[in-house]
Design an enzyme around this catalytic site. Structure first.
Site, mmCIF file in Angstrom:
data_model
loop_
_atom_site.group_PDB
_atom_site.id
_atom_site.type_symbol
_atom_site.label_atom_id
_atom_site.label_comp_id
_atom_site.label_asym_id
_atom_site.label_seq_id
_atom_site.Cartn_x
_atom_site.Cartn_y
_atom_site.Cartn_z
ATOM 1 C CB THR A 45 38.900 29.143 8.727
ATOM 2 O OG1 THR A 45 39.466 30.351 9.230
ATOM 3 C CG2 THR A 45 38.790 28.142 9.856
ATOM 4 C CE1 TYR A 108 47.087 27.821 23.202
ATOM 5 C CE2 TYR A 108 49.192 28.948 23.040
ATOM 6 C CZ TYR A 108 48.372 28.039 23.670
ATOM 7 O OH TYR A 108 48.831 27.373 24.767
ATOM 8 C CE1 TYR A 134 37.037 35.282 9.707
ATOM 9 C CE2 TYR A 134 38.877 33.930 8.969
ATOM 10 C CZ TYR A 134 37.578 34.045 9.411
ATOM 11 O OH TYR A 134 36.818 32.909 9.561
ATOM 12 N NE ARG A 139 36.463 28.528 12.569
ATOM 13 C CZ ARG A 139 36.553 27.200 12.440
ATOM 14 N NH1 ARG A 139 37.593 26.570 12.931
ATOM 15 N NH2 ARG A 139 35.602 26.514 11.838
ATOM 16 C CE LYS A 162 35.126 35.081 6.795
ATOM 17 N NZ LYS A 162 35.797 33.796 6.500
ATOM 18 C CB ILE A 204 34.242 35.815 3.204
ATOM 19 C CG1 ILE A 204 34.856 37.036 2.503
ATOM 20 C CG2 ILE A 204 35.129 34.596 3.008
ATOM 21 C CD1 ILE A 204 36.244 37.419 2.974
#
Length: 293
Positions: A45, A108, A134, A139, A162, A204
């Site tokens: 990202t 989304y 992840y 987000r 992550k 990370i």
């Protein structure tokens, strides 16, 4: 298999005049490796993966592998909200020589937990490369639950996660439910040290774009349970960690690197915009506090 632990930088992607600054990327990699970082994530990202086209995405990973030359592990960002696109990016990362891939929860679409399981299962079935999941519900909207992570951990090549939910409760559940060799990495700098203290293996990181050495030292101290040193470094970096998100990321990290002379431009790609005046004032203050300015 390489060890995926410690401080791993989610690298920014340097840009100039709308294009990837390849020499800037090479220079940034050398700064990171020379600073003692334990691993690199190109095209996460923070690397603006959402606005890189496929050719750019593949090129950044390829150039990172070529530049690193095996000195540290490379975990290539290859996630997508289309399973077929994620497979294509994962195939390309393997062909480029990445050591593992980082695959984000589809954004989304808002898939069910079963949809998440089938998505990641399809990727690892299609491409034989270690995968780190992840989870970043802030987000992606969808939160991959610990029970689903445990199901995925039983699949070949799903080696870790992550975890960027910001919840140490969720981190604890994942660690408790998954095999002992399952790698849990913090996805947020502010939870990195605490995550290691409860059984995680590292972070990370965004702040390590600017401070690879101190971030690496913090995680090394936490892994050997040197609580006083780990805590001291956590609080030394804490304000700078926050500054990385005082304006939509990665604008603060890019501006910080530009101020340090590590990249030539703080350019970001729309819909992201460069840091505003208030953010810049805070960033400079927090960088100066740790001796970066």
């Amino acid at each position: 298999m390489k060890r995926f632990e410690g401080a791993i930088t989610a690298m920014v992607t340097p840009m100039r005049d709308g294009k990837i600054d390849e020499q800037g990327l090479i220079d940034l990699i050398e700064f990171q490796v020379g600073g003692g970082i334990h691993g690199l994530v190109p095209c996460g990202t923070t690397g603006e993966s959402a606005t890189l086209d496929f050719d750019e995405h593949k090129r950044v990973i390829e150039l990172t592998v070529k530049t690193v030359k095996g000195r540290v592990p490379i975990i290539a960002g290859t996630g997508a909200n289309s399973t077929l696109e994620a497979i294509e990016l994962t195939e390309s990362a393997k062909a480029s020589g990445a050591d593992a891939v980082l695959s984000v929860v589809p954004y989304y679409n808002k898939p069910s937990q079963e949809g998440l399981f089938q998505h990641f299962k399809a990727i690892v079935k299609a491409v034989d490369i270690p995968m780190i999941l992840y989870n970043v519900p802030g987000r992606t909207v969808t939160n991959i639950l610990p029970a689903t992570v445990a199901r995925l951990a039983a699949l070949p090549n799903v080696i870790g996660i992550k975890e960027a939910s910001g919840s140490l409760n969720q981190v604890s559940e994942v660690i408790q439910l998954c095999p002992k060799d399952f790698i849990v990495l913090s996805g947020d700098d502010f939870t990195a040290m605490p995550t290691v203290m409860i059984g995680g293996r590292g972070v990370i990181s965004v702040v390590s774009n600017l401070e690879p050495g101190k971030t690496a030292s913090m995680i090394e101290a936490a892994l050997r349970l040197d609580v006083p040193k780990a805590k001291a470094l956590h609080y030394e970096l804490f304000s700078l960690m926050g500054a990385m998100f005082c304006y939509p990321s990665p604008a603060p990290a890019k501006k910080g690197l530009a101020l340090m002379g590590r990249i030539k431009s703080d350019e970001v790609r729309l819909p992201m915009t460069q840091i505003d005046a208030a953010g810049l004032e805070r960033l400079k203050k927090d960088m100066a506090a740790v001796g970066l300015l």
